[in-house]
Design a protein around this motif. Structure first.
Motif, mmCIF file in Angstrom:
data_model
loop_
_atom_site.group_PDB
_atom_site.id
_atom_site.type_symbol
_atom_site.label_atom_id
_atom_site.label_comp_id
_atom_site.label_asym_id
_atom_site.label_seq_id
_atom_site.Cartn_x
_atom_site.Cartn_y
_atom_site.Cartn_z
ATOM 1 N N ILE A 98 -10.351 10.920 -1.318
ATOM 2 C CA ILE A 98 -9.074 10.733 -2.006
ATOM 3 C C ILE A 98 -7.983 11.571 -1.345
ATOM 4 C CG2 ILE A 98 -7.878 11.103 -4.196
ATOM 5 C CD1 ILE A 98 -10.447 10.312 -5.622
ATOM 6 N N GLY A 99 -8.334 12.773 -0.894
ATOM 7 C CA GLY A 99 -7.372 13.590 -0.168
ATOM 8 C C GLY A 99 -6.874 12.926 1.095
ATOM 9 N N GLN A 100 -7.787 12.289 1.819
ATOM 10 C CA GLN A 100 -7.394 11.588 3.038
ATOM 11 C C GLN A 100 -6.436 10.432 2.760
ATOM 12 O OE1 GLN A 100 -11.388 10.660 4.520
ATOM 13 N NE2 GLN A 100 -11.008 11.983 6.289
ATOM 14 N N MET A 101 -6.510 9.862 1.556
ATOM 15 C CA MET A 101 -5.653 8.724 1.204
ATOM 16 C C MET A 101 -4.297 9.150 0.645
ATOM 17 S SD MET A 101 -8.263 5.952 -0.520
ATOM 18 C CE MET A 101 -9.489 7.018 -1.295
ATOM 19 N N ALA A 102 -4.072 10.447 0.473
ATOM 20 C CA ALA A 102 -2.882 10.928 -0.231
ATOM 21 C C ALA A 102 -1.577 10.588 0.468
ATOM 22 C CB ALA A 102 -2.982 12.448 -0.432
ATOM 23 N N PHE A 103 -1.645 10.286 1.752
ATOM 24 C CA PHE A 103 -0.422 10.039 2.525
ATOM 25 C C PHE A 103 -0.375 8.605 3.054
ATOM 26 C CE2 PHE A 103 -2.224 14.269 3.004
ATOM 27 C CZ PHE A 103 -1.291 14.998 2.287
ATOM 28 N N GLU A 104 -1.264 7.769 2.537
ATOM 29 C CA GLU A 104 -1.401 6.415 3.062
ATOM 30 C C GLU A 104 -0.409 5.437 2.444
ATOM 31 O OE1 GLU A 104 -5.027 3.177 3.705
ATOM 32 O OE2 GLU A 104 -5.494 5.270 3.257
ATOM 33 N N GLY A 105 -0.035 5.656 1.181
ATOM 34 C CA GLY A 105 0.846 4.715 0.505
ATOM 35 C C GLY A 105 2.163 4.517 1.231
ATOM 36 N N GLY A 106 2.779 5.619 1.664
ATOM 37 C CA GLY A 106 4.040 5.517 2.401
ATOM 38 C C GLY A 106 3.868 4.786 3.717
ATOM 39 N N ARG A 107 2.735 5.016 4.388
ATOM 40 C CA ARG A 107 2.485 4.309 5.658
ATOM 41 C C ARG A 107 2.339 2.817 5.414
ATOM 42 N NH1 ARG A 107 -0.985 8.853 6.653
ATOM 43 N NH2 ARG A 107 -2.876 7.617 6.316
ATOM 44 N N ILE A 108 1.667 2.433 4.313
ATOM 45 C CA ILE A 108 1.507 1.011 3.999
ATOM 46 C C ILE A 108 2.874 0.364 3.790
ATOM 47 C CG2 ILE A 108 0.643 -0.611 2.256
ATOM 48 C CD1 ILE A 108 -1.699 1.402 1.824
ATOM 49 N N ILE A 109 3.754 1.045 3.059
ATOM 50 C CA ILE A 109 5.099 0.497 2.849
ATOM 51 C C ILE A 109 5.807 0.286 4.179
ATOM 52 C CG2 ILE A 109 7.385 1.000 1.899
ATOM 53 C CD1 ILE A 109 5.927 2.505 -0.380
ATOM 54 N N ARG A 110 5.805 1.305 5.034
ATOM 55 C CA ARG A 110 6.515 1.190 6.308
ATOM 56 C C ARG A 110 5.906 0.106 7.200
ATOM 57 N NH1 ARG A 110 7.159 6.718 5.022
ATOM 58 N NH2 ARG A 110 9.325 7.404 5.266
ATOM 59 N N GLU A 111 4.584 0.033 7.236
ATOM 60 C CA GLU A 111 3.929 -1.001 8.045
ATOM 61 C C GLU A 111 4.283 -2.395 7.550
ATOM 62 O OE1 GLU A 111 -0.146 0.040 7.649
ATOM 63 O OE2 GLU A 111 0.008 1.825 8.958
ATOM 64 N N ARG A 112 4.312 -2.554 6.227
ATOM 65 C CA ARG A 112 4.610 -3.868 5.661
ATOM 66 C C ARG A 112 6.066 -4.247 5.888
ATOM 67 N NH1 ARG A 112 1.767 -4.080 0.224
ATOM 68 N NH2 ARG A 112 -0.031 -4.211 1.618
ATOM 69 N N VAL A 113 6.956 -3.297 5.716
ATOM 70 C CA VAL A 113 8.374 -3.545 5.961
ATOM 71 C C VAL A 113 8.583 -3.982 7.411
ATOM 72 C CG1 VAL A 113 10.603 -2.378 6.220
ATOM 73 C CG2 VAL A 113 9.269 -2.075 4.126
ATOM 74 N N ALA A 114 7.913 -3.306 8.342
ATOM 75 C CA ALA A 114 8.063 -3.641 9.762
ATOM 76 C C ALA A 114 7.406 -4.979 10.098
ATOM 77 C CB ALA A 114 7.456 -2.529 10.614
ATOM 78 N N ARG A 115 6.198 -5.209 9.598
ATOM 79 C CA ARG A 115 5.449 -6.422 9.955
ATOM 80 C C ARG A 115 6.115 -7.683 9.422
ATOM 81 N NH1 ARG A 115 -0.047 -6.287 7.375
ATOM 82 N NH2 ARG A 115 -0.192 -4.435 8.689
ATOM 83 N N TYR A 116 6.613 -7.599 8.196
ATOM 84 C CA TYR A 116 7.135 -8.812 7.558
ATOM 85 C C TYR A 116 8.660 -8.843 7.472
ATOM 86 C CZ TYR A 116 2.278 -9.667 6.243
ATOM 87 O OH TYR A 116 0.925 -9.893 6.271
ATOM 88 N N GLY A 117 9.317 -7.843 8.030
ATOM 89 C CA GLY A 117 10.780 -7.846 8.062
ATOM 90 C C GLY A 117 11.419 -7.750 6.689
ATOM 91 N N ILE A 118 10.862 -6.924 5.808
ATOM 92 C CA ILE A 118 11.405 -6.775 4.460
ATOM 93 C C ILE A 118 12.662 -5.907 4.506
ATOM 94 C CG2 ILE A 118 10.956 -5.889 2.139
ATOM 95 C CD1 ILE A 118 7.973 -6.476 2.641
ATOM 96 N N GLN A 119 13.739 -6.414 3.939
ATOM 97 C CA GLN A 119 15.004 -5.686 3.920
ATOM 98 C C GLN A 119 15.119 -4.926 2.593
ATOM 99 O OE1 GLN A 119 17.010 -5.699 6.701
ATOM 100 N NE2 GLN A 119 15.277 -6.871 7.534
ATOM 101 N N CYS A 120 14.924 -3.603 2.645
ATOM 102 C CA CYS A 120 14.941 -2.819 1.397
ATOM 103 C C CYS A 120 15.595 -1.452 1.600
ATOM 104 C CB CYS A 120 13.529 -2.674 0.845
ATOM 105 S SG CYS A 120 12.377 -1.831 1.967
ATOM 106 N N ASP A 121 16.466 -1.329 2.592
ATOM 107 C CA ASP A 121 17.238 -0.093 2.816
ATOM 108 C C ASP A 121 16.337 1.126 3.003
ATOM 109 O OD1 ASP A 121 19.499 -1.685 2.347
ATOM 110 O OD2 ASP A 121 19.524 -1.188 0.220
#
Length: 427
Positions: A98-121
């Motif tokens: 669980i400690g290793q996953m503590a910083f993963e949520g933000g990376r998932i957001i950034r990866e998804r924004v980049a991969r799918y071109g989500i415009q969210c400022d």
């Protein structure tokens, strides 16, 4: 919730255009039926669709109607209770996972924004602001703790340094997390809904789930139809109601209030937040704020236990804003709204399963933007047969509130009062 509109928030007023998604009528069959089109449901759907599952999402109102479209918009790492609490709660292996996953949520957001071109400022950088030496010691310990799990993107700020990134004299110091950040939360949800549909998923809005028929092949019933599925994922969080009574008993909806000012001058915005970082303070009942893309100050704080809507949000938040930035004491407030998040007694998230085929995630306790995205990925793994990370979270204790639903609000309010006194008197 037939034809339920979004609340009168800044986010709703500045949201990207979205299609009208139909009410479910008749019977549908899918691999997975997800209840809730907030971040948890959308993130889970994307994780499953990318694996080839068929997915139907049922949303009682509109995509991002709940906390996902109303929150402070801040990308904050870890959990509402930090990794050290988890280390004291679970065996070493599960705590480390669980400690290793503590910083993963933000990376998932950034990866998804980049991969799918989500415009969210999307903007990078978040500040934890300390009022006193005790809170600074806590931040120093947090830096050491996070470094043990490989997170090296933190910078301690003394009083002079924090005044270079936040234009107020209130703080003793703070800590900058360069991997933190902020987004337009409703536009992130709407962008993720578009991704779900582009991958072949279906979203039905204004379609509340009214009953879950459990069994070898669960069926989710709605007012005008049903979904027969192999798996069900319950992702309603604070807006689930009593659909699943055993989940409602172990959580409590709480309201938080947010205001958005009129657009500020470029000079004023630069003076308040020169690097455009978001900020949250270190109090138990914390304040949080940031600039929008059009230079409004979005400022939130306060907790209403039991999630009733206060009569005057501006009256609650304006004094907090004025204390932090006296030059904005008389600024025009264009929007004021409230939104609910789901609190657990431990302030740790609850992931689990009911029987063999109904999965759930709830109770982010204020860290929902990042945790919901992680939870969706972990739920997707579990349904695909890779359950190690899910099982680690499932071992966290899911405590019922003492005295049941009748006493959970006064019990929790008393606890919050106690911590508020500690914040004020630095004890």
């Amino acid at each position: 919730m037939p034809n339920t509109p979004y609340p009168s928030s800044y986010y709703a007023a500045s949201a990207h255009p979205a299609p009208q998604r139909p009410v479910l009528e008749g019977e549908r069959i899918a691999d997975v039926c997800i209840i809730g089109a907030g971040y948890t449901g959308l993130s889970t759907a994307i994780a499953l669709l990318e694996r080839g599952y068929s997915v139907v999402i049922l949303e009682a109102a509109k995509v991002g109607f709940g906390a996902s479209g109303r929150n402070g918009g801040q990308i904050v790492n870890s959990y509402s209770r930090d990794i050290d609490v988890i280390e004291q709660t679970l065996p070493a292996k599960e705590a480390h996972l669980i400690g290793q996953m503590a910083f993963e949520g933000g990376r998932i957001i950034r990866e998804r924004v980049a991969r799918y071109g989500i415009q969210c400022d999307l903007k990078d950088g978040g500040v934890f602001a300390a009022f006193n030496a005790k809170q600074m010691h806590h931040l120093e310990a947090q830096q050491t703790l996070w470094a043990r799990y490989g997170h090296q993107e933190l910078e301690m700020l003394d009083k002079a340094a924090i005044e270079q990134v936040v234009g107020t004299h209130r703080y003793t110091g703070g800590m900058l997390d360069r991997s933190g950040g902020h987004i337009h939360p409703l536009n992130l949800a709407l962008g993720e809904a578009d991704v779900v549909e582009s991958l072949g998923g279906t979203i039905h809005e204004h379609t509340p789930a009214i009953r879950v028929e459990r069994g070898a092949k669960p069926v989710v019933h709605t007012n005008q139809g049903c979904v027969k599925a192999t798996y069900v994922v319950v992702a309603g969080n604070a807006y689930l109601g009593n659909l699943i009574p055993e989940l409602a008993a172990k959580s409590m909806p709480c309201g938080t209030q947010v205001i958005a000012t009129e657009p500020l001058s470029e000079e004023m915005a630069k003076r308040l937040l020169p690097q455009d970082y978001c900020v949250e303070d270190c109090n138990y009942l914390l304040d949080y704020y940031r600039l929008s893309a059009d230079r409004r100050l979005i400022y939130g704080g306060g907790v209403i236990y039991g999630a009733r809507d206060p009569a005057d949000v501006e009256k609650i938040i304006r004094p907090k804003l004025a204390k932090t930035f006296p030059e904005l004491a008389n600024v025009k407030i264009d929007y004021a709204w409230t939104g609910n998040f789901l609190l657990t007694l431990s302030r740790l998230p609850q992931l689990g399963r009911l029987g063999n085929n109904i999965y759930y995630s709830q109770g982010c306790s204020g860290h929902g933007v990042t945790f919901t995205h992680l939870a969706g990925k972990v739920l997707g793994e579990a349904l695909a047969g890779q359950a190690e990370r899910f099982d680690a979270f499932a071992q966290l204790p899911h405590y019922p509130f003492p005295g049941g639903r009748l006493f959970r609000i006064p019990f929790t309010a008393m606890g919050a009062w106690y911590y508020d006194i500690r914040d004020k008197f630095n004890v």
